[in-house]
Every structure is written in C-alpha cells, then in structure tokens.
Scaffold this active site. Structure first.
Site, short mmCIF file in Angstrom:
data_model
loop_
_atom_site.label_atom_id
_atom_site.label_comp_id
_atom_site.label_asym_id
_atom_site.label_seq_id
_atom_site.Cartn_x
_atom_site.Cartn_y
_atom_site.Cartn_z
N ASP A 1 9.94 6.12 2.22
CA ASP A 1 9.08 6.76 3.23
C ASP A 1 8.21 7.86 2.63
OD1 ASP A 1 8.60 7.29 6.21
OD2 ASP A 1 9.26 9.26 5.52
N GLU B 1 5.81 3.23 1.35
CA GLU B 1 5.03 3.54 2.54
C GLU B 1 4.05 4.65 2.19
OE1 GLU B 1 4.34 5.69 6.57
OE2 GLU B 1 5.59 6.47 4.98
C1 GLC Z 1 6.51 8.11 7.70
C2 GLC Z 1 7.08 7.47 8.96
C3 GLC Z 1 6.75 8.34 10.13
C4 GLC Z 1 7.32 9.72 9.91
C5 GLC Z 1 6.87 10.30 8.57
C6 GLC Z 1 7.66 11.51 8.19
O1 GLC Z 1 5.13 8.15 7.72
O2 GLC Z 1 6.60 6.18 9.11
O3 GLC Z 1 7.24 7.78 11.31
O4 GLC Z 1 6.93 10.55 10.95
O5 GLC Z 1 7.03 9.39 7.51
O6 GLC Z 1 8.96 11.15 7.79
#
Ligand code: GLC
Length: 623
Positions: free
Chosen positions: A262, A304
C-alpha cells in the site's frame, strides 16, 4: 524434502537473488555486508519454518514464475466483513467465487487495525494478527489452504508507508525509546516539517490537512502523510526494512500468495520534493522482492502507486530494475481514461496517453487492470497531456470530469460525489460505484428501459476492456451485479466523514439471486460479466505477456489496441458512445485484421460497404 536438499534450495535461491538484493540495498543503507548477514539469517529461519505445502508451491512457481500472466487469471476484490462477515464466511463462498472465474482473491485490509476510525483498515496496529472482527490467523490460513486447493491465490494488504499510532513500535516511540523513535519521522521542532511542507501535497486536504502532527505528550512533530493516526515509517532506517521483510515472510508462511503493498510512492522522503516516487522507493521495492524470492518464491508483489503515467511505469521495473520490482501495479491511468472517454464520448486523450507513456510489455510483470476499487477516482490527467489534444486543457477537463461524475454536469448519466475538494488547488476527486457512475442509478430513478440498457452496456464494455487490455483484471465486489451507491454510510459515525464508503456497499446476495433468475438489467449484467470472463480464459492471445499496442481506429468514439501474441494478433475495439459507429475495412486490414472474427461475441462481424458497424458501447475482440 530431506534437510540437505532443503538447504541446497535455499542456497541456490540466495545465489539467484543475492545481486538483486545487495545492489538495491547499497543504494539505501550503509554497511550492507552486515545487513546482508542479518537478512540471510532471517530469511533462512523463515524458510525453515515454511510449511511443506508452500515449499511445494515455491517449486511450482520457480518453474512457472510468470503464472500470473496467463489469461486464465481473474482477480476479485472483497471486504471480508461486507462480503461474508468473517474469514470462515468467505470460505463458505468459494463456490460463488469459482463461478465468477476468480483465481486471485484480494481481501481488503484484514490485519488488526486500530479501533475506528482506521481508514478502512489501512491504519494497522498489528501486522501479525487478524482483525478480530473477521477471525483469527488460523482462519486466514484455513481459507488460504481451501483456496489453494481450488487454484485460487490469496492477496492481502500490507501497509508499508505507515503504521497506526497504536502499533507497538509507535507506542514505544511515544514513550521515548530512541530505537523506535528512529522507526518514524519525528522532529523536535516545527522547523523541518515546515521546510518539507513547502513542496508536499495534501492527500486528504478536507479532513486531514497537512503532513505532520505535533504531540505535546512526546514533545515531537511526527510525519503523518495520510491521517493523524497513521505514522509514516522511516525507511531510511535499515531496522524498518528488516522488520517488514520479517512480516512479509511471516504472512507468506500462512499461505498468502500476493501482497498488495500500500501507498509505496510515499516511502522515501527528500527535502524540496513532493516526497513521492523517489528513486530509493524503487530500490526498496527491488530489495523486498529479492528477499521474498529467496525465502518464499511463491509470493508475488503488487504495488499500489496511484500516480501520473511517468511515475507509474517504473513500479513494474524499468532500466536496472526491469523484471526485479513489483509483479503487478494498478493501472490507474487506464481506469481514469475509461471514465474520461465515457464522459466525453471521445477517445483522443485516452489513445494519446496510453500510447505515449506506457511500454507495450514488461518483464515478469503486468498491470492490475480495474475500473473501480475502494478508493476515489483522482483525475491524473496532466496539463501536458490535456494540452496535447485540441480543445482540451488539463484543468478544464479535470473539472468537467469531477462535475460529470458528481452528477452535476447537465445531461450526465452519472450519480456520484466529490471527494476531498482542495480549496487551495481546486483539485476534486470522485466517489461512486461502477454502476452508479455508469448510469444505472439515474436510469433506475427514471425507470427508462433504454437508459438502463445503456448503463449495462457501458459496464460490460468496461469489463471487456479490463479483461483484454493486458494484465490481471480485478473485479470489485458487487460490480458483477451493479450495486449502487450506498448512501447509508453517512449514518455510520466512523464512516460519515469519508465518502469513499459510498462505493463500498455490502455484498447484496439477494441481488445475486435475483440476477441469476431474473431478466432485468442486473441479470443481463451478471450474465454478461460471466460471459466475458469465460471468453477471456479461452482466448490465449489475452495473456499478459502479449504486448499491447494502442492504435488509432480513425473514429474518435472508438478505442483500440492490438495484442501481439504468439497465437496471432487480436484487435480490441471499444465504442465509447451511445450511437452506432462505423469502422472502415481498410483501417482494419492495415492493422493486419482480415477475417473479422469476434472471439468475444463468438461470431463473424459482417462487412457492409467496406465497414463494420460497432454497436453503442460495443466491444469486439477481433482475430
Ligand atoms: C492507499 C489505500 C487507501 C488508503 C491509503 C492510506 O491509497 O488504497 O484506501 O487511504 O493508502 O493507507
């Protein structure tokens, strides 16, 4: 496996990845030999603990490391509680997921979060425990085992950029332990935070402005990019690297086959920059990949990074990182361009962006393709790209899209909301489910059957796009039956401030039952999605290692690409307009398509006056 053979395997895999590991670490830390020693001990220990069934999977993946590129793969993303209450509940739903063709299940955050609010589970206080509302670590292991028996891989989230401020490391840091204070970004005065702020952006400007928080009890400023309760980890500290590797292997040894890493863009900080996508992030990701490839080779990594095209491509490994970084990365630009073309009925910008900024293929890696996920849609359209299209400007187009998908633009078919308006920059993002944004909610309100059909066709075009573009398609829970925006989120105290909950409705099993037996729009959607998935699995041209070449089809309503597979060439054609559109035979022949067989619709497409007619929101996979 005899112990000596076990040791040989470890040694061979260490030898295979040692250079990838050490070269990346040397870009990050001092005294790499000592760190390498520490890591080797850790990897060896976790490898010894690895269950035999997973060691067998490791061997299988060594032999077919690119298994996830096959067209047989379909991803499905679900919230455990909203889908089936608990992990045990999900295990009971595997028949359904198999019916959907899923081979890769992403369980949204399921590690133990801080008590709400916890950013939908992304504020983790214990990486080694499961959210007690969902079950136990044993339940996770059990469902992973049951999935593996059906050829399904389990993906879970691992938040790398931050922990909850209640994580044991943060608690110790708070009590003044210098070892753990060095795990985070802590400052004695506001001077350094202010200097960094000069070039930082705000992620949640509306409800978590700024990037730092002052804690009077600790007497320190802490870096908190996202929410106040999410403390950024300091990846320039090698101890953080070792801790996280340990967590990754521990989870892999429970049967997790993919980790969604993430918010990776934010992991390295550099004064004078926006502290995103720094070169060191790519070294960290390569080093993590090399480490797990030694001790848990069955594990794949999904990055991500929701960033602009130029910054996105490197996450799948470019230059010296080629084939060594993430296996999967979210193609947020494909998603953004889908929605952009749908609103404007014009694919010029989409064709330009996807043809200009993205390579046709990657080494041992591919996109995760998706239309909706649990997050908002950020309109990642640069001034430069907008400006390249006559009559379009970046800011103007972003504004149009925000209005269109908030349901505010005259004539829009969409129902959605504005997420996190930034008063300073004018930036606005959107929330809403696939179905509501694609027109089903408005059509249901008006009761107009034609509009309902158009909404279904838009959604099916989107599904056909992500199933053929090249990558691992991710179907987001409920989108197969067109779940609408969930306005009820506003009544839930811990969700009310965050309208991303609009598009995180509970799975509606009654809707599934109705879709199975009925004839309405949801039934047509459900049958259509299953058909697309079945066809994808049967068409080997669609494997993710076949290069994707974006082509212009000579009509602004049409988007197209060639999949240059060893099986031959496939042309994907997508009509982004509610009218019939003509595609010239000459153009098709110039792209090498001569027989017009549609392997999605499973029929020959007739040629009239040397042109084929593409239906409203039509999609063709021509070979
Ligand atoms: C990523 C997740 C999101 C979250 C962020 C902080 O972008 O997809 O939902 O708010 O990380 O952890």
């Amino acid at each position: 496996m005899p112990a000596s053979q076990d040791q040989t395997l470890f040694d061979l895999r260490w030898a295979r990845s040692e250079r990838d590991l050490l070269s990346a670490l040397s870009g990050l830390y001092d005294d790499v030999p000592a760190l390498a020693e520490r890591l080797r001990d850790l990897l060896h220990q976790r490898w010894q603990e690895r269950p035999a069934a997973l060691k067998a999977l490791d061997l299988a993946r060594d032999i077919t490391p690119d298994w996830f590129l096959s067209a047989k793969n379909i991803g499905y993303v679900l919230y455990v509680d909203r889908f089936a209450e608990t992990l045990k509940g999900v295990a009971q739903k595997l028949d359904y997921l198999e019916e959907m063709g899923a081979t890769y299940l992403h369980f949204m955050p399921c590690l133990k979060p801080r008590p709400a609010p916890n950013d939908g589970g992304y504020s983790v206080m214990d990486y080694r425990a499961i959210d007690p509302r969902l079950g136990t670590m044993q339940d996770l292991e059990d469902v992973a085992t049951a999935m593996r028996a059906r050829g399904m891989s389990l993906c879970i989230d691992l938040v790398l950029n931050h922990t909850a401020k209640e994580h044991a490391w943060a608690e110790k840091a708070r009590k003044g332990d210098p070892k753990y204070q060095a795990y985070y970004w802590m400052f004695d005065t506001g001077v350094e935070p202010a200097a960094y702020e000069e070039s930082l952006v705000e992620i949640f400007p509306a409800d978590a402005p700024g990037n730092f928080t002052f804690y009077p009890d600790v007497g320190k400023w802490v870096w908190t990019t996202f929410n106040e309760h999410q403390w950024d980890l300091n990846w320039s500290n090698p101890d953080v690297f070792v801790e996280i590797v340990d967590v990754m292997l521990t989870l892999a040894n429970r049967g997790v086959e993919a980790l969604r890493l993430d918010a990776v863009a934010f992991m390295w900080k550099r004064l004078g920059t926006n502290c995103q996508n720094q070169p060191e992030v790519h070294d960290i990701l390569q080093a993590l990949r090399a480490a797990t490839r030694i001790a848990a080779p069955a594990l794949i990594h999904k990055a991500e990074a929701i960033v602009a095209p130029r910054d996105l491509v490197p996450y799948l490994g470019q230059g010296r990182h080629a084939g060594r970084e993430a296996n999967l990365a979210y193609h947020n630009n494909l998603m953004v361009q889908f929605w952009s073309s749908l609103a404007s009925r014009n694919t010029t910008l989409m064709t330009h962006v996807l043809a200009t900024h993205f390579p046709e293929s990657f080494r041992h890696a591919c996109w995760a393709t998706y239309i909706r996920c649990h997050d908002d849609i950020g309109w990642a359209i640069t001034e430069e790209d907008g400006g390249a299209i006559p009559g379009v400007s970046g800011p103007g187009h972003r504004n149009f899209l925000a209005d269109f998908y908030a349901g505010k633009f005259p004539g829009t078919f969409a129902r959605g909301a504005i997420f996190q308006e930034n008063a300073a920059t004018g930036d606005r993002r959107n929330s809403g489910t696939f179905a509501s944004l694609a027109g089903l909610e408005a059509a249901r309100e008006s009761g107009n059957a034609d509009e309902m059909d158009m909404a279904v066709q838009r959604m099916l075009m989107g599904h056909a796009l992500i199933c053929s573009f090249g990558g691992l398609p991710l179907l987001y829970m409920g989108d197969e039956v067109g779940l609408l925006n969930d306005l009820g989120y506003a009544e839930v105290p811990e969700h009310a401030h965050d309208n991303r909950w609009l598009h995180r409705p509970r799975m509606d099993w009654a809707a599934v039952a109705a879709a199975r037996s009925g004839t309405g729009p949801e039934a047509r959607l459900f049958a259509g999605v299953k058909h697309i998935i079945r066809r994808r699995k049967a068409v080997p041209h669609l494997a993710a290692d076949a290069p994707t070449r974006i082509v212009s089809l000579g009509n602004d309503a049409l988007f197209g690409f060639l999949r240059l597979s060893d099986e031959g060439t496939l042309l994907g054609v997508f009509n982004f307009m509610e009218n019939w559109v003509s595609l010239s035979g000459e153009r098709l022949r110039s792209l090498g398509i001569t027989t017009f067989r549609d392997v999605l619709g499973e029929g020959d497409v007739p040629l009239h006056a040397d042109a084929i007619a593409v239906a409203p929101y039509g999609r063709l996979w021509l070979v």
